[in-house]
Scaffold this motif. Sequence first.
Motif, PDB file in Angstrom:
ATOM      1  N   LYS A   1       0.827  -1.210   0.000  1.00  0.00           N
ATOM      2  CA  LYS A   1       0.000   0.000   0.000  1.00  0.00           C
ATOM      3  C   LYS A   1       0.862   1.262   0.000  1.00  0.00           C
ATOM      4  O   LYS A   1       0.524   2.248  -0.640  1.00  0.00           O
TER       5      LYS A   1
ATOM      6  N   LYS B   1      -8.192  -2.373 -15.692  1.00  0.00           N
ATOM      7  CA  LYS B   1      -6.932  -1.630 -15.658  1.00  0.00           C
ATOM      8  C   LYS B   1      -6.234  -1.707 -17.007  1.00  0.00           C
ATOM      9  O   LYS B   1      -6.511  -2.593 -17.823  1.00  0.00           O
TER      10      LYS B   1
ATOM     11  N   THR C   1      -3.133  -5.246  -9.998  1.00  0.00           N
ATOM     12  CA  THR C   1      -4.057  -4.985  -8.896  1.00  0.00           C
ATOM     13  C   THR C   1      -4.087  -6.204  -7.987  1.00  0.00           C
ATOM     14  O   THR C   1      -3.697  -7.306  -8.385  1.00  0.00           O
ATOM     15  N   SER C   2      -4.584  -6.013  -6.771  1.00  0.00           N
ATOM     16  CA  SER C   2      -4.649  -7.097  -5.796  1.00  0.00           C
ATOM     17  C   SER C   2      -6.085  -7.589  -5.651  1.00  0.00           C
ATOM     18  O   SER C   2      -7.041  -6.935  -6.073  1.00  0.00           O
TER      19      SER C   2
ATOM     20  N   ASP D   1      -8.094  -5.040  -3.610  1.00  0.00           N
ATOM     21  CA  ASP D   1      -8.580  -3.878  -4.376  1.00  0.00           C
ATOM     22  C   ASP D   1      -9.718  -4.278  -5.311  1.00  0.00           C
ATOM     23  O   ASP D   1     -10.647  -3.500  -5.541  1.00  0.00           O
ATOM     24  N   TYR D   2      -9.662  -5.485  -5.862  1.00  0.00           N
ATOM     25  CA  TYR D   2     -10.750  -5.971  -6.707  1.00  0.00           C
ATOM     26  C   TYR D   2     -12.056  -5.993  -5.907  1.00  0.00           C
ATOM     27  O   TYR D   2     -13.103  -5.545  -6.395  1.00  0.00           O
TER      28      TYR D   2
ATOM     29  N   LYS E   1     -12.918  -4.253  -3.368  1.00  0.00           N
ATOM     30  CA  LYS E   1     -13.397  -2.889  -3.114  1.00  0.00           C
ATOM     31  C   LYS E   1     -14.123  -2.312  -4.328  1.00  0.00           C
ATOM     32  O   LYS E   1     -15.025  -1.471  -4.175  1.00  0.00           O
ATOM     33  N   ARG E   2     -13.755  -2.739  -5.530  1.00  0.00           N
ATOM     34  CA  ARG E   2     -14.363  -2.204  -6.752  1.00  0.00           C
ATOM     35  C   ARG E   2     -15.582  -3.012  -7.217  1.00  0.00           C
ATOM     36  O   ARG E   2     -16.210  -2.658  -8.206  1.00  0.00           O
TER      37      ARG E   2
END
Length: 672
Positions: free
Chosen positions: A394, A438, A444-445, A448-449, A451-452
């Motif tokens: 992060k 992206k 990406t992690s 993060d996936y 969260k989206r």
Amino acid sequence: MSLRLAPRFARILRAPPTRISSSVHFQPTYSNPQKRFLASEPQRHEFQAETKNLMDIVAKSLYSHSEVFVRELISNASDALEKRRYAELKGEVAEGPSEIRITTDKEKRTVIFEDTGIGMNRDDLIKFLGTIAKSGSKDFIENNKENAEAVIGQFGVGFYSAFMVADSVVVTTRKVGSGPEEGLRWTWNGDNSYEIAETDGLPTGTRIEIRLKVGDSASYSEEEKIREVINKYSYFVSSPILVNGERVNNLNAIWTMQAREVNKEMHENFFKQLVKTQGKQEMFTRPLYTIHFQTDTPVSLRSVIYIPQSEFNQLTFMAQQKMCGLSLYARRVLIKPDAQELIPNYLRFVIGVVDSEDIPLNLSREMLQNNPVLRKLRKIITDKILGSLQSEMKKDPVKYSEFYKNYSIYFKEGVVTEQNQDIKEEVAKLLLFESSSKKAGELTSLGDYVKRMQEEQKEIYYMYANNRHLAESSPYYEVIKSQNKEVLFLYDPADEVVFLGLGQFAMKQLVPVEKWAQEEAEKSGKDDKKDTKDFRDNEKKELLDWMKDTLGSVKVAEISGNHRPSEHPVMVTVLDMGAARHFLRTGEIKDMEHLVYFKPHVHVNLTHPLVKSMYKMRKTDKETAAILAEQIYDNALITAGLIKDTSRMVGRLNKLLTNLAGNKGSSTILTP
């Protein structure tokens, strides 16, 4: 004067003086009941021991490697210096600087250990050198807990490790606070006894002169050998160690210091010493990440762990299957250089030190296995490494992405091999992938996936392909893209195995796009009531039945048609696409054999020009139509990654092209 045994150790090692056979029994008779009662009273006996045999056990069987005698004598000397420090706090005066001196003499085959510590008087010599398993250091710790943090000894047997390599041992000593005429000489000549004589003119402290045995033991009279052992076991002992007048331990044990007290240069120098000790200086030059932490609960722990800057490949990874760069220390003395028990195998790339006073050790100062304290230490260290790397991801995503390129294979191994789902997901947080949301090359992690994710979305979608172009041109991606769902692209075959092993993340199921596409195709097939001029119902059934018969039941377990616009004439789905590809890669099944187990479902795009042409061609040129059907099917297998040997396609394509060319441009395949 015979060697005495401390009671606790004696109870363990002494043998009973008489042996009673269990195969012979007799019952005495008593005419007097009172005598019978007295005869049945239990009688207590102390164990006895053959001292010579006991000395052989201590000298030959207690330690795994003869070199540890250097560690043990240095540890004893360090404890003596710590006791001197305590005596000075009480106002007693010692002589000379506080240090440990080692002198080697190859010609005389001797090695001498000297310290300017507390020294010993006659009672100490008898108690600590003449009594096996009587630890003066342990007594000191129990009586001075607030001033004994640096004391190492526990068991009272370290001195006897010298007997592994010695023909004879001479100890001269004078205790702090005694007069110059009160020196003593303790001598052992390899037999079952020792002598104590008075001598004068000695400085305070202790001197141990060892005459080494002929053979391998004689190598310890060489300076380089002694330096090597010190670098391995005792380099970070707090007291200065001099070998033939030159100091050999110049670095502080920085893991005992507060993190704010240690700068970057100190860490780099310390790292170089560690990799030199482990023989890895050619592999690693500097640390990329540093993890410096201390805990007091649930166990006492001081640690510095480095993640080295390096480039790993598959060959390096395989070569290091059993290597571990984590060293276990107890009070600054090395206990085990390759402490695999303290971290899971997939974190073996770390370099560092763990020092714990709570670590359970056996008599030879080696680590006990399967102990609750070890399990706690392992959890603390593992959580700290994984948590630190998650923070680094992060804090600096670009730096972490470069790091991940080299170390990703270890984290993938961790997800597959871990049994605990919670730990699997902690490791999985460190994984990176390209995503359909992206740009190419941007990673990406999984976190993060999530969260989206769309609000109603309950699954994480992923897709394996050799590269992004193939992924985005896939019929499976074509289906899911129309619903604007994000897809993770997996380019490494190992990633698919990782996702199969992980199963879920953050309570979201990991679903391959092929599976989702199959469910969507089946759903749309049931709901498809579109009025189309492409095929009437009887024509549709006729075409699908013909394709299924032509391809055979192995290649087609089920077949269906749809009117969804697509660039692909046919899409193949199986029960578990990832497992099927894995079996093909590992060679556990022969080419095409997997189709029997995974029951292919063929989805035919009835709007595609090639399908329409094939339908017409089968009436005018059955042979060419059959070849075309096989080619279309194999094209779908290639797209799905479900075919290993494509060489047979060459002959088929040549035949197909020859047939089409023979029609002189009038083929229905070209004019649907």
